[in-house]
Scaffold this motif. Structure first.
Motif, short mmCIF file in Angstrom:
data_model
loop_
_atom_site.label_atom_id
_atom_site.label_comp_id
_atom_site.label_asym_id
_atom_site.label_seq_id
_atom_site.Cartn_x
_atom_site.Cartn_y
_atom_site.Cartn_z
N GLU A 5 0.86 -1.19 0.00
CA GLU A 5 0.00 0.00 0.00
C GLU A 5 0.89 1.24 0.00
OE1 GLU A 5 -2.65 -0.30 3.29
OE2 GLU A 5 -3.46 -2.24 2.67
N PHE A 6 0.60 2.18 -0.90
CA PHE A 6 1.45 3.34 -1.13
C PHE A 6 0.75 4.62 -0.68
CE2 PHE A 6 2.74 0.09 -4.08
CZ PHE A 6 4.11 0.26 -4.27
N GLU A 7 1.40 5.36 0.21
CA GLU A 7 0.92 6.69 0.59
C GLU A 7 1.91 7.71 0.06
OE1 GLU A 7 0.26 9.56 4.50
OE2 GLU A 7 0.45 7.39 4.79
N PRO A 8 1.47 8.62 -0.80
CA PRO A 8 2.40 9.57 -1.42
C PRO A 8 3.10 10.46 -0.39
CG PRO A 8 0.29 9.57 -2.57
CD PRO A 8 0.09 8.78 -1.31
N ILE A 9 4.37 10.69 -0.60
CA ILE A 9 5.12 11.66 0.19
C ILE A 9 4.96 13.01 -0.49
CG2 ILE A 9 7.45 12.36 0.91
CD1 ILE A 9 8.14 9.34 1.04
N PRO A 10 4.44 14.02 0.19
CA PRO A 10 4.03 15.27 -0.47
C PRO A 10 5.13 15.97 -1.25
CG PRO A 10 3.21 15.18 1.78
CD PRO A 10 4.15 14.03 1.63
N TRP A 11 6.39 15.83 -0.81
CA TRP A 11 7.47 16.60 -1.43
C TRP A 11 8.28 15.81 -2.45
CZ3 TRP A 11 6.94 15.94 3.89
CH2 TRP A 11 7.71 14.93 4.46
#
Length: 470
Positions: A59-65
């Motif tokens: 499961e992938f949660e985007p890193i904002p930067w």
């Protein structure tokens, strides 16, 4: 269990912003870090990588930067470094905060032809920069520690970065030897590591103010050298994984005081959504662990608005450069050999010869010949052999490759290959000779096609004792 030195707590209370709580800081220092990775877009797109791994439960949660960075769940973090896709170079295990400096460096629309990474090992930011440059131009990756140079090269090779030249110097020499040479410079400076306590519970056990003062002295010298190596109009990003202002803001202000007319601080408040939560009055990012649930980090972006005076005389040119440009005949022979395997020789990079070795140099490296000694330039393609060439593993991992020419291994075959074993194979393949084997249509390395099997050609130093299927 994390150990926070009382002297550190007393000191850091003076630096923590008023809107943040020291109690929250202490609480987050005791929390484990969320596993995070960066997809290597030199080999695969983030969308394609997610499509490969999501069916396995990742499961992938985007890193904002970082558009190619993700926090991960749904996998075994202990097996992450042993999985086929990691060894193959499809991703880099990288703490989320450490993805900030390259993102800040490439925040503008400027195209950099020549970039310096002053303190490179183990290579997370170097390979991130190479991906952002799309393997174009020249990236000089410097590392002072002898033991870490080997690790740096291994990661550069694994990630297929072909536009790099490695140096092994104290970073303070670049202002002298490469004065106003680079379009962009990253100085991820050696520091006290106060932000790394979530990864290393003992990082602050022996914290001393005297050590901070000594480190800050070195950082100021490195900052001056990095700025002197930067072209007018270029961008310098200064970063640390520590939290005190002595090693961070004060080092940047020292540079401004030294070159008041040539230094402009560039605000990073809009680098990504909610960046303003970690932005100082100067526009620096001072990331405390509780803000984004990450390591502590500091990032400053600095523009060199005009030329400065050279501090030291121009050094004498280095002599006896051992490489020569390949002839047209040699170039055509190499192209033909590569094409037979489905590989392409990049037109913008230079094919160079040393004795019986063929090397691929980064674009524009010729202008730096003689300026200083380089540990390793570009990548070694092949050695001359009795009946042609003996191709190198790093060439297979870095050169553009036709997916249709890669002999696809299943998951278990890929594991066997990476463990150095021959692979039983009766599928479609050439009757004999050298072939490229891979997984997901992306190369793993070379093998020799024999009846009923693929004879393993993986270099012995890359053979793994353990490989997992994540």
């Amino acid at each position: 269990m994390v150990q926070l030195n009382p002297d550190f707590i007393n000191s850091i209370q003076q630096d923590i912003p008023a809107h943040l709580s020291i109690d929250d800081f202490i609480e987050y220092c005791g929390k484990p870090l969320r596993p995070s990775i960066r997809v290597n877009t030199l080999s695969i797109s983030s969308a394609d990588f997610k499509a490969l791994m999501e069916p396995r439960g990742w499961e992938f949660e985007p890193i904002p930067w970082c558009k190619d960075g993700f926090w991960l769940t749904g996998h075994n973090p202990e097996e992450l470094g042993n999985c086929v896709e990691h060894i193959q170079g499809l991703f880099y295990i990288q703490e989320a905060s450490s993805m900030l400096p390259p993102t800040a460096l490439f925040d503008t629309e400027s195209q950099y032809d020549r970039v310096l990474d002053t303190a490179s090992a183990p290579g997370s930011k170097t390979t991130q920069i190479a991906a952002l440059m799309e393997n174009r131009g020249l990236l000089v990756a410097n590392e002072y520690s002898s033991s870490r140079v080997k690790v740096l090269h291994a990661n550069i090779a694994r990630m297929g970065a072909s536009n790099t030249a490695i140096t092994h110097f104290d970073g303070r020499v670049f202002g002298e030897y490469q004065f106003e040479t680079f379009d962009a410079v990253l100085l991820d400076a050696p520091c006290s590591g106060e932000g790394t306590v979530r990864k290393d519970p003992d990082a602050l056990k022996y914290w001393r103010q005297e050590d901070i003062d000594d480190i800050a002295d070195t950082q100021r010298e490195l900052m001056l050298s990095a700025f002197q190596a930067l072209k007018p109009g270029g961008m310098l990003v200064y970063s640390t994984c520590t939290l005190n202002t002595r090693e961070n803001q004060q080092v940047c202000h020292f540079l401004k005081e030294t070159y008041p007319d040539a230094v402009e601080f560039i605000s990073l408040a809009n680098l990504f959504a909610d960046a303003d939560k970690a932005t100082t009055v100067e526009g620096f990012l001072h990331v405390w662990p509780q803000i984004f649930d990450s390591e502590g980090f500091f990032v400053a972006a600095i523009c060199k608005t005009q030329a400065v005076d050279r501090a030291l005389p121009r050094p004498k040119p280095q002599k006896n450069f051992p490489f020569t440009h390949a002839s047209r005949k040699q170039t055509e022979a190499m192209k033909s050999h590569l094409n037979n395997l489905g590989l392409t020789l990049p037109e913008t990079q230079s094919l160079m010869i040393r004795d019986a070795e063929y090397w691929l140099f980064p674009e524009g490296f010729d202008e730096l010949i003689g300026s200083m000694r380089f540990q390793r330039i570009g990548l070694k393609l092949a050695d001359e052999a009795k009946h042609g060439f003996k191709l190198r593993h790093e060439a297979v991992m870095a050169l553009p490759c036709q997916q249709a020419r890669v002999i696809e291994l299943d998951e278990q075959q890929a594991v066997e290959y990476l463990m150095g074993r021959d692979v039983a194979f009766d599928g479609d393949k050439p009757a004999k000779g050298e072939v490229i084997v891979g997984r997901h249509g992306i190369p793993l390395g070379l093998a020799k096609s024999l009846p009923g099997k693929l004879k393993n050609s993986l270099p012995r130093d890359l053979v793994r004792d353990k490989v997992s299927t994540a």
